[in-house]
Design an enzyme around this catalytic site. Structure first.
Site, PDB file in Angstrom:
ATOM      1  N   LYS A   5      -7.214  -6.030  -1.515  1.00  0.00           N
ATOM      2  CA  LYS A   5      -6.046  -5.575  -2.286  1.00  0.00           C
ATOM      3  C   LYS A   5      -4.750  -5.759  -1.485  1.00  0.00           C
ATOM      4  O   LYS A   5      -3.705  -6.084  -2.046  1.00  0.00           O
ATOM      5  CB  LYS A   5      -6.196  -4.090  -2.645  1.00  0.00           C
ATOM      6  CG  LYS A   5      -7.311  -3.820  -3.650  1.00  0.00           C
ATOM      7  CD  LYS A   5      -7.597  -2.334  -3.775  1.00  0.00           C
ATOM      8  CE  LYS A   5      -8.663  -2.063  -4.824  1.00  0.00           C
ATOM      9  NZ  LYS A   5      -9.293  -0.736  -4.696  1.00  0.00           N
TER      10      LYS A   5
ATOM     11  N   TYR B 133      -7.461   5.383   1.154  1.00  0.00           N
ATOM     12  CA  TYR B 133      -7.954   6.277   0.099  1.00  0.00           C
ATOM     13  C   TYR B 133      -7.242   7.627   0.165  1.00  0.00           C
ATOM     14  O   TYR B 133      -6.057   7.672   0.529  1.00  0.00           O
ATOM     15  CB  TYR B 133      -9.483   6.419   0.194  1.00  0.00           C
ATOM     16  CG  TYR B 133     -10.223   5.095   0.113  1.00  0.00           C
ATOM     17  CD1 TYR B 133     -10.251   4.367  -1.072  1.00  0.00           C
ATOM     18  CD2 TYR B 133     -10.877   4.576   1.206  1.00  0.00           C
ATOM     19  CE1 TYR B 133     -10.938   3.158  -1.160  1.00  0.00           C
ATOM     20  CE2 TYR B 133     -11.569   3.368   1.129  1.00  0.00           C
ATOM     21  CZ  TYR B 133     -11.584   2.664  -0.059  1.00  0.00           C
ATOM     22  OH  TYR B 133     -12.252   1.468  -0.141  1.00  0.00           O
TER      23      TYR B 133
ATOM     24  N   SER C 124     -12.159  -3.566  -0.954  1.00  0.00           N
ATOM     25  CA  SER C 124     -10.774  -3.144  -1.224  1.00  0.00           C
ATOM     26  C   SER C 124      -9.751  -3.686  -0.242  1.00  0.00           C
ATOM     27  O   SER C 124      -8.546  -3.622  -0.522  1.00  0.00           O
ATOM     28  CB  SER C 124     -10.682  -1.621  -1.229  1.00  0.00           C
ATOM     29  OG  SER C 124     -10.896  -1.128  -2.516  1.00  0.00           O
TER      30      SER C 124
ATOM     31  N   TYR D 254     -10.900 -10.082 -10.031  1.00  0.00           N
ATOM     32  CA  TYR D 254     -10.861  -8.970  -9.058  1.00  0.00           C
ATOM     33  C   TYR D 254     -12.236  -8.756  -8.407  1.00  0.00           C
ATOM     34  O   TYR D 254     -12.330  -8.521  -7.194  1.00  0.00           O
ATOM     35  CB  TYR D 254     -10.379  -7.697  -9.779  1.00  0.00           C
ATOM     36  CG  TYR D 254     -10.569  -6.454  -8.968  1.00  0.00           C
ATOM     37  CD1 TYR D 254      -9.681  -6.122  -7.946  1.00  0.00           C
ATOM     38  CD2 TYR D 254     -11.658  -5.598  -9.199  1.00  0.00           C
ATOM     39  CE1 TYR D 254      -9.876  -4.984  -7.177  1.00  0.00           C
ATOM     40  CE2 TYR D 254     -11.859  -4.466  -8.442  1.00  0.00           C
ATOM     41  CZ  TYR D 254     -10.964  -4.169  -7.429  1.00  0.00           C
ATOM     42  OH  TYR D 254     -11.163  -3.047  -6.656  1.00  0.00           O
TER      43      TYR D 254
ATOM     44  N   VAL E 138     -15.117  -0.146   1.048  1.00  0.00           N
ATOM     45  CA  VAL E 138     -16.360   0.626   1.063  1.00  0.00           C
ATOM     46  C   VAL E 138     -17.520  -0.082   1.751  1.00  0.00           C
ATOM     47  O   VAL E 138     -18.518   0.550   2.067  1.00  0.00           O
ATOM     48  CB  VAL E 138     -16.807   1.050  -0.351  1.00  0.00           C
ATOM     49  CG1 VAL E 138     -15.842   2.043  -0.947  1.00  0.00           C
ATOM     50  CG2 VAL E 138     -17.005  -0.154  -1.248  1.00  0.00           C
TER      51      VAL E 138
END
Ligand code: GLU
Length: 338
Positions: free
Chosen positions: A85, A260, A82, A208, A278
């Site tokens: 992103k 998160y 992530s 992605y 993660v």
């Protein structure tokens, strides 16, 4: 730093890091202090991630001067997940402008898990922000390129410029996630049904999934973060990657949504915009000063690396990085097990 805009002189004040020796000492200290902590679990929802060595722990600070300070497993490779992103969002803002991406993707926290389907439904199909999967898919779909291959080429070149080196895909992680990412495919189809993705949704998921499988180390994360801290110029290569305004936009989004469902708690305790993934990476950015990159695979229930959080919290205090602090402080909860 002062700049004249529209006839008005504007100042930006960020302070400075302690000298080289002191930063070096504090990075080693942050690593030594938390090396033996073993709370948290290695992620397994992408099956191959469960094979990560839980003992690995790297801590790196990259200064906007280009100086690097590393302790522990700074060169251990892992999939960026992530954290990608944040940088793909910056590339999209650079290519399309802040307003377009803001309208299409949003900047507000959902309060729900990063891969929530309900969040999309509750918001009439609006992805809400680029750090949840729905928003990240919508952001990747916006990248320049007539085909998914061209978009991928733009993405991988851009993230490589942030890192200052060519990045490659971890094929095992890509294959493992591609075989198990039914939920992301569902989110992409849902966005399509709301008219939020115009491209082929499954092709977007594929790009992605590749971006999440890009292999980095803690040093790369620190340099990527330091590029955001340095107004978009990679402090190691000297190359401008994105505009300064794009960095400001990306850091504002990270401050509210990067960690998160613990983003508020993180900002409260540590006071820095940051993004985690993660697989155990965290990048935290101190505008004007530099960035902290950490890697440790054991994560807390929200998805944030336990030792990465502890080391970042310690460095934020000892290096004086907390954006909200006007005096030295004890962050009482920062030492608590996650
Ligand atoms: N590739 C993962 C997913 O899309 C990213 C997980 C994460 O690091 O938050 O589910």
């Amino acid at each position: 730093m002062s700049t004249e805009i529209d006839g008005v002189r504007q100042e930006v004040s960020t302070g400075s890091l302690p000298g080289w020796d002191r930063v070096e000492e504090l990075v080693r200290d942050a690593h030594a202090r938390y090396r033996d902590r073993d709370e948290g679990l290695v992620a397994d929802y992408i099956p191959v991630l469960a094979e990560a060595d839980p003992a690995l722990f790297g801590v790196v600070v990259a200064e906007t001067s280009g100086a690097l300070h590393a302790a522990g497993d700074a060169d251990a490779g892992f999939s960026i997940q992530s954290i990608s992103k944040a940088f793909v969002y910056a590339l999209a803002c650079e290519a399309l402008g802040h307003e377009v991406v803001r309208d299409r993707v949003g900047v507000n926290n959902t309060g729900l898990a990063f891969n929530s389907v309900i969040a999309v439904e509750l918001n009439d199909g609006h992805p809400m922000n680029p750090m949840v999967n729905a928003g990240a898919l919508a952001t990747t779909a916006l990248l320049p390129g007539a085909t998914p291959e061209e978009q991928w080429a733009h993405l991988v070149a851009g993230l490589g410029r942030f890192a200052g080196r060519d990045l490659g895909v971890d094929d095992a992680v890509y294959a493992s996630e591609a075989a198990t990412n039914q939920r992301n495919r569902a989110i992409a189809r849902l966005l399509e049904s709301y008219g939020r993705i115009e491209a082929d949704p499954l092709a977007v998921v594929d790009v992605y999934t590749r971006q999440c499988a890009l292999r980095v180390d803690a040093r790369d994360l620190a340099v990527m973060g330091a590029t955001l801290a340095d107004g978009g110029v990679n402090p190691v290569t000297g190359e401008r990657v994105v505009a300064a305004q794009v960095c400001r936009d990306a850091l504002a989004v990270l401050a509210s949504t990067g960690m998160y469902e613990r983003s508020g708690e993180w900002l409260f305790e540590i006071g820095l915009p940051a993004k985690s993934g993660v697989s155990g990476g965290i990048v935290a950015v101190a505008p004007g000063k530099g960035a902290i990159g950490t890697f440790s695979p054991r994560i807390d229930p929200a998805g944030n690396s336990v030792r990465g959080r502890l080391a970042t919290a310690h460095l934020s205090r000892t290096l004086g990085l907390n954006l909200f602090a006007s005096a030295a402080h004890v962050a009482e909860r920062a030492e608590a097990p996650a």
